[in-house]
Design a protein around this motif. Structure first.
Motif, short mmCIF file in Angstrom:
data_model
loop_
_atom_site.label_atom_id
_atom_site.label_comp_id
_atom_site.label_asym_id
_atom_site.label_seq_id
_atom_site.Cartn_x
_atom_site.Cartn_y
_atom_site.Cartn_z
N ALA A 50 3.05 4.43 4.50
CA ALA A 50 2.16 4.55 5.65
C ALA A 50 0.96 5.45 5.37
CB ALA A 50 2.93 5.07 6.87
N VAL A 51 1.20 6.57 4.67
CA VAL A 51 0.11 7.50 4.40
C VAL A 51 -0.97 6.85 3.55
CG1 VAL A 51 1.25 8.47 2.35
CG2 VAL A 51 -0.42 9.85 3.63
N PHE A 52 -0.58 5.94 2.65
CA PHE A 52 -1.57 5.22 1.83
C PHE A 52 -2.21 4.10 2.62
CE2 PHE A 52 1.68 6.48 -1.51
CZ PHE A 52 0.98 7.60 -1.91
N CYS A 53 -1.41 3.40 3.41
CA CYS A 53 -1.92 2.25 4.16
C CYS A 53 -3.02 2.65 5.13
CB CYS A 53 -0.79 1.57 4.94
SG CYS A 53 0.47 0.80 3.89
N ARG A 54 -2.94 3.86 5.67
CA ARG A 54 -3.95 4.33 6.63
C ARG A 54 -5.31 4.52 5.96
NH1 ARG A 54 0.61 7.71 8.22
NH2 ARG A 54 1.52 6.85 10.13
N GLN A 55 -5.33 4.57 4.63
CA GLN A 55 -6.60 4.76 3.91
C GLN A 55 -7.23 3.44 3.49
OE1 GLN A 55 -6.22 7.86 0.78
NE2 GLN A 55 -4.21 8.35 1.66
N ILE A 56 -6.54 2.32 3.75
CA ILE A 56 -7.05 0.99 3.38
C ILE A 56 -7.75 0.38 4.58
CG2 ILE A 56 -6.45 -1.31 2.54
CD1 ILE A 56 -5.95 0.81 0.46
N GLU A 57 -9.00 -0.04 4.40
CA GLU A 57 -9.76 -0.62 5.50
C GLU A 57 -9.98 -2.12 5.36
OE1 GLU A 57 -13.39 1.57 5.73
OE2 GLU A 57 -12.42 3.45 6.33
N THR A 58 -9.60 -2.70 4.23
CA THR A 58 -9.90 -4.10 3.97
C THR A 58 -8.89 -5.05 4.59
OG1 THR A 58 -8.76 -3.86 1.84
CG2 THR A 58 -11.16 -3.63 1.85
N ILE A 59 -7.72 -4.56 4.95
CA ILE A 59 -6.71 -5.41 5.58
C ILE A 59 -5.77 -4.53 6.41
CG2 ILE A 59 -4.99 -5.31 3.71
CD1 ILE A 59 -4.55 -8.37 4.26
N SER A 60 -5.21 -5.08 7.46
CA SER A 60 -4.29 -4.33 8.32
C SER A 60 -2.91 -4.25 7.69
CB SER A 60 -4.19 -5.01 9.69
OG SER A 60 -5.44 -5.03 10.34
N PHE A 61 -2.24 -3.15 7.93
CA PHE A 61 -0.87 -2.95 7.47
C PHE A 61 0.03 -2.67 8.67
CE2 PHE A 61 -2.94 -2.24 3.43
CZ PHE A 61 -1.99 -2.61 2.49
N GLY A 62 1.31 -2.97 8.49
CA GLY A 62 2.28 -2.67 9.54
C GLY A 62 3.69 -2.70 9.00
#
Length: 327
Positions: free
Chosen positions: A290-302
């Motif tokens: 999650a901590v890394f996913c919040r830094q990605i803006e090119t696609i949504s994570f969940g």
């Protein structure tokens, strides 16, 4: 070659079990009831959702409990993916991480005064005496190909199921009715007339990086890329497909994978390339990504939120638990 190693491993396991059976190796009694959740095969059999269900059941009964877990690839006091998920999913339940679970039990009783100890992944851990042995058996691979590690997935001989007080067939909806019946019959042949329940894993929603829930109805209109580092990734994929989710790509890692920012960037790139609207993982993987996913803006994570739901014979399991906590 693997069968040769399996014979050596099986001999060592049988020897260890005999030493416990004859009292050469001693099991330690604790002052309060102990309920063990375990399995007889390696890989993901759904133990963690079952531990979460048990803790919530005890909480509803207003019984204070603490979870003892060894914590994969951790030292005493550290939180890895599964302990962190347990702590988050069961507020108010103390999770004690210690490879030495006798010491962990002493710490839990001394520091938190629980009324019940829940032994996570405890079927093979015989240093602590337990009042109830519950075994999770995955319907998608129930008996580890009938071979010991490393030739198969068995952690100990199937005959050791006789130590179980109850069995829960997890993911039973991923097997047809005949297969589920055959699994139940074989459990009874190996373990005797113990209660056998059937349970399914149900996804309820996805949790986004901002903490907001995304309902299944919305997810069914999207194309998803899935990633995970769990013992049974195919079961995760099959469960999502049963939920009516469209999967356009996947990326699987080894169980308990230690994610890096580079891993998540790679997942994002693969998800975009596959045409996915979103990349999702299990709750256990979300703890580490999650901590890394919040830094990605090119696609949504969940993360896919999942609960264990009994489909048959839950009352028999609950009755066993009630007898333990009423002592």
């Amino acid at each position: 070659l693997l069968r040769c190693f399996a014979l050596v491993y099986a001999a060592a396991v049988r020897c260890r079990n005999l030493l416990y059976h004859f009292g050469v190796l001693r099991s330690h009694a604790v002052k309060i009831p102990v309920i063990s959740i375990g399995n007889i095969t390696t890989g993901g059999t759904g133990k963690t959702p079952l531990v979460i269900w048990l803790c919530r059941y005890l909480s509803k009964k207003q019984i204070r409990c603490a979870v003892l877990t060894r914590g994969y690839k951790t030292t005493a006091g550290e939180m890895s993916d599964e302990p962190a998920l347990l702590a988050k999913s069961c507020p108010g339940v103390q999770v004690v991480v210690n490879p030495d679970r006798v010491a962990g039990a002493e710490k839990a009783i001394r520091d938190y005064q629980p009324q019940v100890l829940v032994l996570d992944d405890g079927f093979q851990h015989r240093r602590i005496q337990r009042d109830l042995n519950i075994v999770a058996i995955d319907a998608t691979c129930p008996f580890g190909y009938d071979k010991m590690l490393p030739a198969g997935l068995l952690r100990e001989p199937l005959s050791e199921l006789k130590r179980a007080d109850a069995a829960i067939i997890t993911r039973f909806d991923l097997a047809d009715a005949q297969q589920a019946s055959q699994i139940e019959q074989r459990i009874m042949e190996l373990a005797g007339p113990i209660p056998v329940a059937r349970a399914v894993h149900r996804h309820t929603h996805a949790t986004l990086t901002n903490g907001q829930p995304l309902p299944l109805e919305k997810l069914r209109t999207m194309k998803l890329f899935i990633y995970c580092g769990i013992g049974n990734p195919q079961a995760f994929m099959n469960c999502l497909m049963q939920d009516g989710i469209t999967i356009v790509g996947s990326c699987f890692f080894n169980d308990h994978h230690d994610y890096t920012m580079q891993d998540v960037k790679s997942i994002a790139a693969q998800a975009r390339h596959s045409g996915a609207d979103m990349a999702v993982c299990t709750q256990k993987d979300w703890v580490k990504t999650a901590v890394f996913c919040r830094q990605i803006e090119t696609i949504s994570f969940g993360a896919m939120a999942m609960e264990l739901d009994f489909a048959a014979n839950a009352e028999a399991i609950e009755n066993l638990i009630d007898k333990i906590i009423e002592k």
